[in-house]
Design a protein around this motif. Structure first.
Motif, PDB file in Angstrom:
ATOM      1  N   UNK A 143       0.813  -1.217   0.000  1.00 34.15           N
ATOM      2  CA  UNK A 143       0.000   0.000   0.000  1.00 34.15           C
ATOM      3  C   UNK A 143       0.850   1.273   0.000  1.00 34.15           C
ATOM      4  N   UNK A 144       0.403   2.253  -0.775  1.00 37.59           N
ATOM      5  CA  UNK A 144       1.061   3.565  -0.750  1.00 37.59           C
ATOM      6  C   UNK A 144       0.745   4.208   0.602  1.00 37.59           C
ATOM      7  N   UNK A 145       1.495   5.230   1.013  1.00 35.31           N
ATOM      8  CA  UNK A 145       1.295   5.789   2.362  1.00 35.31           C
ATOM      9  C   UNK A 145      -0.145   6.185   2.681  1.00 35.31           C
ATOM     10  N   UNK A 146      -0.875   6.731   1.702  1.00 40.23           N
ATOM     11  CA  UNK A 146      -2.247   7.171   1.998  1.00 40.23           C
ATOM     12  C   UNK A 146      -3.153   6.012   2.398  1.00 40.23           C
ATOM     13  N   UNK A 147      -2.837   4.810   1.928  1.00 43.38           N
ATOM     14  CA  UNK A 147      -3.686   3.648   2.231  1.00 43.38           C
ATOM     15  C   UNK A 147      -3.249   2.914   3.494  1.00 43.38           C
ATOM     16  N   UNK A 148      -2.207   3.416   4.140  1.00 44.95           N
ATOM     17  CA  UNK A 148      -1.693   2.701   5.319  1.00 44.95           C
ATOM     18  C   UNK A 148      -2.490   3.058   6.573  1.00 44.95           C
ATOM     19  N   UNK A 149      -3.774   2.749   6.515  1.00 51.45           N
ATOM     20  CA  UNK A 149      -4.663   2.931   7.655  1.00 51.45           C
ATOM     21  C   UNK A 149      -5.644   1.754   7.625  1.00 51.45           C
ATOM     22  N   UNK A 229      -5.916  11.935   6.080  1.00 47.71           N
ATOM     23  CA  UNK A 229      -4.818  11.661   5.146  1.00 47.71           C
ATOM     24  C   UNK A 229      -4.587  12.793   4.148  1.00 47.71           C
TER      25      UNK A 229
END
Lengths: 297, 487
Positions: A143-149, A229
């Protein structure tokens, strides 16, 4: 077990689900042929001699649909283990989950509607999702950083999966209702090989009662995540706008049906329109651009 | 005994309009007006989703807007000009979209006021258990039973309770209601929608956004907007996935200062971990290279030391940044990565010194890393290359209210649609060989006939169970006494 092996097992489960769906679809369409009645209420008296065949067909269709649902559930669970996150981060993963949501909502409503389903259309939609998924890269993408939730990824996209599935079932009910209307206009009575129009109308409404709040929750959770985000609670991102338009269409459907007592063809047409907007929102990742662009991977 | 479902009685016009204000109030407070408002928003939203919208920063900048349109015309060709003339590249800023939003907000507001007035009026006049089960707007049926009237009332009341109705009995009559929270849920859902739009308006009017605050490592930048806050980028790190080269993580070690005093030190700012302080949220948005440059005046007094974020590009596509020092503006230009460039070779930095508001350069020098040069009387030194962290800073006081209002809207709608208000009125009269029960079901139109069927069937079953003679009576009824009141 290594992630790539798990991913291959998940892919295999999706393949099993697709095969089961194809078989169920074939049988459900065969059941639509003259002489085979698809209705839990039993067969037409003049066709009573075919009751065992019709009953067996229904049971086989029901069994294969459950098999497909179980295989998809396993595929999603294994993919989640392999990826170490909710498997909802790519267009491939969402397409598989879309098929799962469609089948899940259909099976859920089947219990509430006395065994009636819009099987021929629902199965076609679910299989279509899996066929589309098979054209996409299935490799697990980090996952790209924005999806790391993981929490909000699971909640936000999970709600969308259920909403899209419910919208698909509502569309199937609406489309079959329109078919029944056409049959009634031509033959003077609805087809007995499809669920009665009253049941299809109720099925569409029940599905929207599931999909509407789920799509609303998708918007709310998306707005919350967006504020975390992206630093903006609402940014008129194309995907946001398309989802809001879809939600508003279903709000119009509910208001007109409940308040104005629109039923029948007008309501069914709104369900078709709502699903067209749903598909646009789903496929929009590929051409919308905007901040949801990474979801089209 | 047997129940006969009836068709819904059509609701006639209840009152005649007396004046224009009454008509306007009635139109605006109707559900139809709110539904029209919902439907009106759908086409612009879909257009906005399908057609790439011009960045909001271009509003009021005709030159930049024209340049943006030029780029679009490569895809849209001759459609670009007419689409622009219709305002379809700025749907959300268009007057017609705002008008549609205003219409929705206004009609929802009037709807809420009308429903609130009705609710308060009802409370002032004494709360009625049942409304909407009169002859108008209801479905009716008759049941015939061998059970005597008193027992029939008891059996029906018990069965209605079992069906979830709140029941009141008096002199052979039963009034009952189910899902009595419908009115409040309906009001809450629409009030929530009004509150959501109000919260959005608050954000629009009071809120602000600093979309691209570039802070080089070791630099401090004020947030502005009267907050007294500033941020210092202590360190920035970006990692990428091996193989794909896709970004894996961006982390800024950030210190927040209020009035120059640190209030939060070395906060690890990530994309999903914003820093919140004083209602302001600071987000990790982007990153890029920065050039470390020191500038002194002719007397050797330091004018600047630290990184200059290279957030822009020059006419040849080289990374570029702007540094303002007293009396001068310095354009810092770095070489293009991986490109052979004689004017700005790898490992060098080009500095162009201009006067503010004057495009003509006063001097231009190219420096290698670790070297000094003089330009327009300024002593420049290229220290090296570092990173800048791109932050987005927002103040959205209405956002939590918008989420709460959205949740209220959603919860209210789910309740109202899934549990519509139902009212039932039963009149039990003696009849030959037992009783006749007139059943009338009111409330929301949708599903009313089905509810009448459900209630009638349940009552019939309950009455059958309450009398050993009921079976015989039922057969008699089926022979000829069944009828519907709904004609």
């Amino acid at each position: 077990m290594p992630a790539d092996v798990l991913a291959r097992i998940a892919l295999l489960c999706s393949g099993v689900a697709a095969g089961a769906l194809a078989l169920a679809l074939l049988l459900s369409w065969v059941s639509l042929l003259p002489g085979v009645v698809h209705s839990p209420a039993g067969v037409h008296p003049r066709l009573a001699r075919l009751r065992p065949a019709a009953s067996l067909t229904r049971q086989v269709v029901g069994g294969t649909v459950w098999l497909a649902f179980a295989a998809l559930t396993a595929a999603i669970a294994i993919q989640a283990v392999a990826a170490g996150r909710p498997p909802l981060a790519s267009q491939y993963e969402f397409a598989v989950a879309f098929a799962w949501g469609t089948l899940g909502v259909s099976l859920f409503l089947r219990r509430r509607l006395g065994g009636y389903t819009a099987a021929p259309a629902v199965l076609l939609l679910a299989l279509g999702c899996l066929v589309y998924a098979s054209t996409l890269p299935s490799a697990i993408a980090p996952p790209v950083p924005a999806l790391q939730n993981p929490l909000l990824l699971g909640l936000h996209v999970g709600c969308a999966v259920v909403a899209y599935g419910a919208n698909a079932v509502a569309f199937a009910a609406g489309a079959l209702f329109l078919v029944q209307s056409a049959v009634t206009a031509r033959a003077g009575a609805p087809s007995r090989r499809l669920p009665p129009p009253r049941v299809l109308d109720e099925m569409g409404y029940s599905a929207v009662l599931v999909g509407f709040p789920m799509l609303g929750a998708t918007l709310l959770l998306g707005s919350w995540w967006s504020a975390i985000a992206w630093g903006s609670w609402w940014s008129w991102d194309p995907k946001q706008s398309a989802t809001l338009a879809t939600w508003l269409l279903y709000a119009v459907y509910l208001h007109t049906r409940v308040g104005r007592e629109w039923q029948g063809r007008a309501s069914a047409a709104l369900l078709v329109l709502g699903f067209a907007a749903t598909l646009l929102t789903f496929a929009g990742n590929l051409f919308f651009g905007g901040m949801h662009g990474y979801a089209g991977v | 005994m047997h129940g006969a479902g009836g068709n819904p009685v059509k609701r006639p016009e209840q009152r005649h309009a007396t004046d224009l204000a009454t008509v306007a109030w009635r139109v605006l407070s109707s559900a139809r007006a709110a539904v029209l408002g919902l439907a009106l928003l759908v086409p612009p939203l879909l257009i906005g989703a399908l057609l790439e919208q011009a960045p909001t920063g271009l509003r009021g900048d005709p030159l930049a807007h024209a340049a943006w349109l030029d780029e679009r015309s490569s895809d849209l060709g001759g459609w670009t000009a007419p689409l622009d003339a219709l305002g379809l590249f700025d749907v959300y800023g268009s007057w017609w979209f705002r008008l549609a939003l205003a219409w929705l907000g206004f009609s929802l507001g009037v709807y809420v006021l009308a429903r609130l007035e009705r609710l308060l009026h009802r409370r002032r006049g004494g709360r009625r258990l049942v409304r909407g089960s009169g002859r108008r707007g209801s479905s009716a049926a008759a049941l015939h039973t061998a059970v005597d009237p008193d027992d029939a009332v008891l059996a029906c009341a018990g069965e209605l309770r079992a069906l979830g109705y709140t029941v009141r009995r008096s002199d052979g009559r039963i009034t009952a209601a189910r899902n009595r929270g419908y009115g409040v849920a309906n009001l809450a859902s629409h009030a929530g929608a009004v509150a959501l739009l109000a919260a959005a308006a608050v954000n629009y009017v009071v809120g602000w956004q600093e979309p691209a605050l570039a802070v080089a490592e070791g630099s401090t930048v004020a947030i502005g907007h009267g907050t007294g806050l500033a941020v210092r980028n202590e360190r920035f790190a970006a990692t990428r996935y091996a193989g794909t080269g896709l970004p894996r993580d961006y982390v800024t070690s950030l210190t927040l200062l209020r009035g120059g005093v640190p209030v939060r030190e070395h906060y690890r700012l990530r994309v999903n971990q914003p820093l919140l302080a004083d209602g302001v949220s600071i987000h990790q948005a982007f990153f890029g290279p920065a050039a470390r440059v020191s500038v002194r005046d002719a007397g050797g007094a330091p004018l600047h030391t630290g990184g200059v974020p290279l957030t822009a590009s020059d006419a040849e596509g080289r990374p570029a940044g702007l540094l303002a020092v007293p009396g001068y503006a310095l354009e810092i230009i770095a070489p293009r990565p991986g490109a052979a460039d004689r004017n700005v070779p790898p490992g060098t930095l080009r500095v162009r010194v201009v006067r503010p508001a004057s495009p003509k350069p006063l001097a231009e020098v190219t420096m290698a890393r670790g070297t000094e040069a003089t330009a327009a009387g300024l002593r420049l030194r290229f220290e090296g290359v570092t990173w800048y962290s791109g932050l987005q800073v927002t103040y959205q006081p209405g956002a939590p209210w918008a989420w709460a209002a959205g949740a209220l809207t959603l919860a209210g709608m789910v309740y109202a649609f899934a549990f519509p208000y139902r009212a039932a009125r039963l009149t039990v009269r003696p009849a030959a060989g037992g009783s006749v029960i007139f059943v009338r079901v009111g409330g929301r139109a949708m599903g009313r006939a089905a509810e009448l069927d459900r209630v009638s069937a349940a009552l019939a079953a309950a009455l059958e169970g309450s009398s050993p003679d009921a079976g015989e009576s039922r057969r008699t009824v089926r022979a000829g006494e069944e009828r519907s009141l709904a004609r």
